[in-house]
Design a protein around this motif. Structure first.
Motif, PDB file in Angstrom:
ATOM      1  N   ILE A  30      -1.313  12.382   5.781  1.00  0.00           N
ATOM      2  CA  ILE A  30      -1.723  11.381   4.797  1.00  0.00           C
ATOM      3  C   ILE A  30      -3.143  11.704   4.368  1.00  0.00           C
ATOM      4  CG2 ILE A  30      -2.254   8.932   4.422  1.00  0.00           C
ATOM      5  CD1 ILE A  30      -0.054   8.326   6.537  1.00  0.00           C
ATOM      6  N   ILE A  31      -3.367  11.787   3.051  1.00  0.00           N
ATOM      7  CA  ILE A  31      -4.718  12.088   2.559  1.00  0.00           C
ATOM      8  C   ILE A  31      -5.325  10.932   1.774  1.00  0.00           C
ATOM      9  CG2 ILE A  31      -4.379  14.580   2.559  1.00  0.00           C
ATOM     10  CD1 ILE A  31      -3.959  14.448  -0.491  1.00  0.00           C
TER      11      ILE A  31
ATOM     12  N   ASP B 191      -9.859   9.816  -6.469  1.00  0.00           N
ATOM     13  CA  ASP B 191     -10.333  10.797  -5.503  1.00  0.00           C
ATOM     14  C   ASP B 191      -9.787  12.158  -5.905  1.00  0.00           C
ATOM     15  OD1 ASP B 191     -11.866   9.543  -3.177  1.00  0.00           O
ATOM     16  OD2 ASP B 191     -10.156   8.187  -3.384  1.00  0.00           O
ATOM     17  N   LEU B 192     -10.543  13.177  -5.580  1.00  0.00           N
ATOM     18  CA  LEU B 192     -10.228  14.532  -5.996  1.00  0.00           C
ATOM     19  C   LEU B 192     -10.419  15.466  -4.813  1.00  0.00           C
ATOM     20  CD1 LEU B 192      -9.729  16.379  -8.522  1.00  0.00           C
ATOM     21  CD2 LEU B 192     -12.216  16.451  -8.766  1.00  0.00           C
ATOM     22  N   TRP B 193      -9.450  16.352  -4.601  1.00  0.00           N
ATOM     23  CA  TRP B 193      -9.518  17.354  -3.554  1.00  0.00           C
ATOM     24  C   TRP B 193      -9.418  18.720  -4.197  1.00  0.00           C
ATOM     25  CZ3 TRP B 193      -6.752  12.911  -3.443  1.00  0.00           C
ATOM     26  CH2 TRP B 193      -7.019  12.009  -2.417  1.00  0.00           C
ATOM     27  N   SER B 194     -10.130  19.688  -3.637  1.00  0.00           N
ATOM     28  CA  SER B 194     -10.138  21.055  -4.162  1.00  0.00           C
ATOM     29  C   SER B 194      -9.735  22.019  -3.058  1.00  0.00           C
ATOM     30  CB  SER B 194     -11.530  21.401  -4.671  1.00  0.00           C
ATOM     31  OG  SER B 194     -11.598  22.728  -5.102  1.00  0.00           O
ATOM     32  N   ARG B 195      -8.945  23.028  -3.409  1.00  0.00           N
ATOM     33  CA  ARG B 195      -8.595  24.077  -2.444  1.00  0.00           C
ATOM     34  C   ARG B 195      -9.858  24.865  -2.097  1.00  0.00           C
ATOM     35  NH1 ARG B 195      -3.628  25.634  -1.506  1.00  0.00           N
ATOM     36  NH2 ARG B 195      -4.294  27.758  -1.039  1.00  0.00           N
ATOM     37  N   VAL B 196      -9.983  25.278  -0.858  1.00  0.00           N
ATOM     38  CA  VAL B 196     -11.098  26.117  -0.448  1.00  0.00           C
ATOM     39  C   VAL B 196     -10.912  27.508  -1.049  1.00  0.00           C
ATOM     40  CG1 VAL B 196     -12.268  27.192   1.518  1.00  0.00           C
ATOM     41  CG2 VAL B 196     -11.513  24.805   1.656  1.00  0.00           C
ATOM     42  N   GLU B 197      -9.692  28.035  -0.943  1.00  0.00           N
ATOM     43  CA  GLU B 197      -9.363  29.332  -1.536  1.00  0.00           C
ATOM     44  C   GLU B 197      -8.543  29.066  -2.796  1.00  0.00           C
ATOM     45  OE1 GLU B 197      -7.571  32.045   1.228  1.00  0.00           O
ATOM     46  OE2 GLU B 197      -8.862  31.342   2.844  1.00  0.00           O
ATOM     47  N   LYS B 198      -9.063  29.459  -3.931  1.00  0.00           N
ATOM     48  CA  LYS B 198      -8.386  29.204  -5.214  1.00  0.00           C
ATOM     49  C   LYS B 198      -7.158  30.100  -5.345  1.00  0.00           C
ATOM     50  CE  LYS B 198     -11.517  26.309  -6.617  1.00  0.00           C
ATOM     51  NZ  LYS B 198     -11.574  25.158  -5.786  1.00  0.00           N
TER      52      LYS B 198
ATOM     53  N   TRP C  41      -2.695  21.674 -13.126  1.00  0.00           N
ATOM     54  CA  TRP C  41      -1.712  22.661 -13.564  1.00  0.00           C
ATOM     55  C   TRP C  41      -1.943  24.013 -12.900  1.00  0.00           C
ATOM     56  CZ3 TRP C  41       2.487  20.741 -15.445  1.00  0.00           C
ATOM     57  CH2 TRP C  41       2.439  19.493 -16.059  1.00  0.00           C
ATOM     58  N   CYS C  42      -3.171  24.327 -12.522  1.00  0.00           N
ATOM     59  CA  CYS C  42      -3.433  25.592 -11.825  1.00  0.00           C
ATOM     60  C   CYS C  42      -3.113  25.492 -10.333  1.00  0.00           C
ATOM     61  CB  CYS C  42      -4.882  26.039 -12.029  1.00  0.00           C
ATOM     62  SG  CYS C  42      -6.119  24.939 -11.304  1.00  0.00           S
ATOM     63  N   GLY C  43      -2.945  24.286  -9.812  1.00  0.00           N
ATOM     64  CA  GLY C  43      -2.596  24.085  -8.413  1.00  0.00           C
ATOM     65  C   GLY C  43      -3.754  24.058  -7.448  1.00  0.00           C
ATOM     66  N   ASN C  44      -4.978  24.145  -7.950  1.00  0.00           N
ATOM     67  CA  ASN C  44      -6.149  24.190  -7.075  1.00  0.00           C
ATOM     68  C   ASN C  44      -6.727  22.824  -6.732  1.00  0.00           C
ATOM     69  OD1 ASN C  44      -6.261  27.007  -6.804  1.00  0.00           O
ATOM     70  ND2 ASN C  44      -7.253  27.192  -8.787  1.00  0.00           N
ATOM     71  N   TYR C  45      -6.282  21.772  -7.405  1.00  0.00           N
ATOM     72  CA  TYR C  45      -6.871  20.454  -7.212  1.00  0.00           C
ATOM     73  C   TYR C  45      -5.759  19.408  -7.084  1.00  0.00           C
ATOM     74  CZ  TYR C  45     -10.475  23.209  -9.467  1.00  0.00           C
ATOM     75  OH  TYR C  45     -11.329  24.219  -9.803  1.00  0.00           O
ATOM     76  N   ILE C  46      -6.038  18.374  -6.297  1.00  0.00           N
ATOM     77  CA  ILE C  46      -5.177  17.205  -6.209  1.00  0.00           C
ATOM     78  C   ILE C  46      -6.021  16.019  -6.628  1.00  0.00           C
ATOM     79  CG2 ILE C  46      -3.908  15.635  -4.679  1.00  0.00           C
ATOM     80  CD1 ILE C  46      -3.386  18.041  -2.824  1.00  0.00           C
ATOM     81  N   VAL C  47      -5.437  15.129  -7.427  1.00  0.00           N
ATOM     82  CA  VAL C  47      -6.119  13.911  -7.822  1.00  0.00           C
ATOM     83  C   VAL C  47      -5.208  12.727  -7.520  1.00  0.00           C
ATOM     84  CG1 VAL C  47      -5.326  13.962 -10.232  1.00  0.00           C
ATOM     85  CG2 VAL C  47      -7.441  12.756  -9.646  1.00  0.00           C
ATOM     86  N   ALA C  48      -5.815  11.625  -7.111  1.00  0.00           N
ATOM     87  CA  ALA C  48      -5.101  10.366  -6.901  1.00  0.00           C
ATOM     88  C   ALA C  48      -5.978   9.251  -7.456  1.00  0.00           C
ATOM     89  CB  ALA C  48      -4.821  10.127  -5.421  1.00  0.00           C
ATOM     90  N   ALA C  49      -5.346   8.342  -8.199  1.00  0.00           N
ATOM     91  CA  ALA C  49      -6.103   7.258  -8.826  1.00  0.00           C
ATOM     92  C   ALA C  49      -5.494   5.914  -8.472  1.00  0.00           C
ATOM     93  CB  ALA C  49      -6.108   7.437 -10.344  1.00  0.00           C
TER      94      ALA C  49
ATOM     95  N   GLU D 264       0.841  -1.193   0.000  1.00  0.00           N
ATOM     96  CA  GLU D 264       0.000   0.000   0.000  1.00  0.00           C
ATOM     97  C   GLU D 264       0.872   1.237   0.000  1.00  0.00           C
ATOM     98  OE1 GLU D 264      -2.803  -0.046   3.228  1.00  0.00           O
ATOM     99  OE2 GLU D 264      -4.334  -0.837   1.884  1.00  0.00           O
ATOM    100  N   GLN D 265       0.346   2.293  -0.597  1.00  0.00           N
ATOM    101  CA  GLN D 265       1.072   3.555  -0.676  1.00  0.00           C
ATOM    102  C   GLN D 265       0.233   4.646  -0.025  1.00  0.00           C
ATOM    103  OE1 GLN D 265       1.060   3.112  -4.932  1.00  0.00           O
ATOM    104  NE2 GLN D 265       3.298   3.171  -4.961  1.00  0.00           N
ATOM    105  N   ASP D 266       0.912   5.590   0.598  1.00  0.00           N
ATOM    106  CA  ASP D 266       0.252   6.738   1.205  1.00  0.00           C
ATOM    107  C   ASP D 266       0.563   7.973   0.380  1.00  0.00           C
ATOM    108  OD1 ASP D 266      -0.644   5.214   3.401  1.00  0.00           O
ATOM    109  OD2 ASP D 266       1.190   5.628   4.528  1.00  0.00           O
TER     110      ASP D 266
END
Length: 140
Positions: free
Chosen positions: A105-106, A132-139, A118-126, A82-84
């Motif tokens: 760990i997310i 799963d997708l995470w979004s910044r609260v403040e863009k 590329w804009c830095g507002n989102y993280i994705v992991a597959a 498993e990877q974190d």
């Protein structure tokens, strides 16, 4: 606004997702449709139909692992296989003992692809079956 769109390519076809809402906005069902022979570029669908998009997966490719405010993400495997996926606060790093404040760990899975948009507002992991997708609260 195309900077908030995510193209997902798999054996089940292509899906285009709105990163702010998580909603799928376009879909086709052709296995790996539009993926080039190297596996690192794919033709878009919907609002991205005229784009050739860099993708990341088992064939390589890449997404940023740091954004413009110096937040970063790393993959560590203390419980291999498993990877974190670790979020690092600005200018911090989970791998440096004196710089671990704000790191957490997310996501834990067998990770196939991960990165910032590329804009830095989102993280994705597959993993092999979903993402799963995470979004910044403040863009940025």
């Amino acid at each position: 606004q195309v900077s908030n769109l995510l193209l997902v390519v798999s054996s089940s076809g292509r899906g285009l997702y709105n990163c702010d809402s998580g909603e799928r906005v376009e879909r086709d069902y052709e296995e790996y449709e539009g993926l080039d022979e190297s596996g690192v570029y794919c033709s878009g669908i919907g609002n991205l139909s005229k784009e050739n998009i860099s993708v990341m997966g088992v064939s390589g490719g890449g997404m940023p692992t740091i954004n413009s405010v110096c937040e970063s993400i790393d993959v560590v495997s203390p419980n291999w296989p498993e990877q974190d996926l670790v979020y690092n606060a600005p200018n911090m790093n989970v791998l440096i003992p004196e710089r671990q404040e704000g790191c957490r760990i997310i996501y834990t899975e067998h990770i196939r692809a991960f990165g910032f948009s590329w804009c830095g507002n989102y993280i994705v992991a597959a993993c092999g079956s979903d993402f799963d997708l995470w979004s910044r609260v403040e863009k940025l």
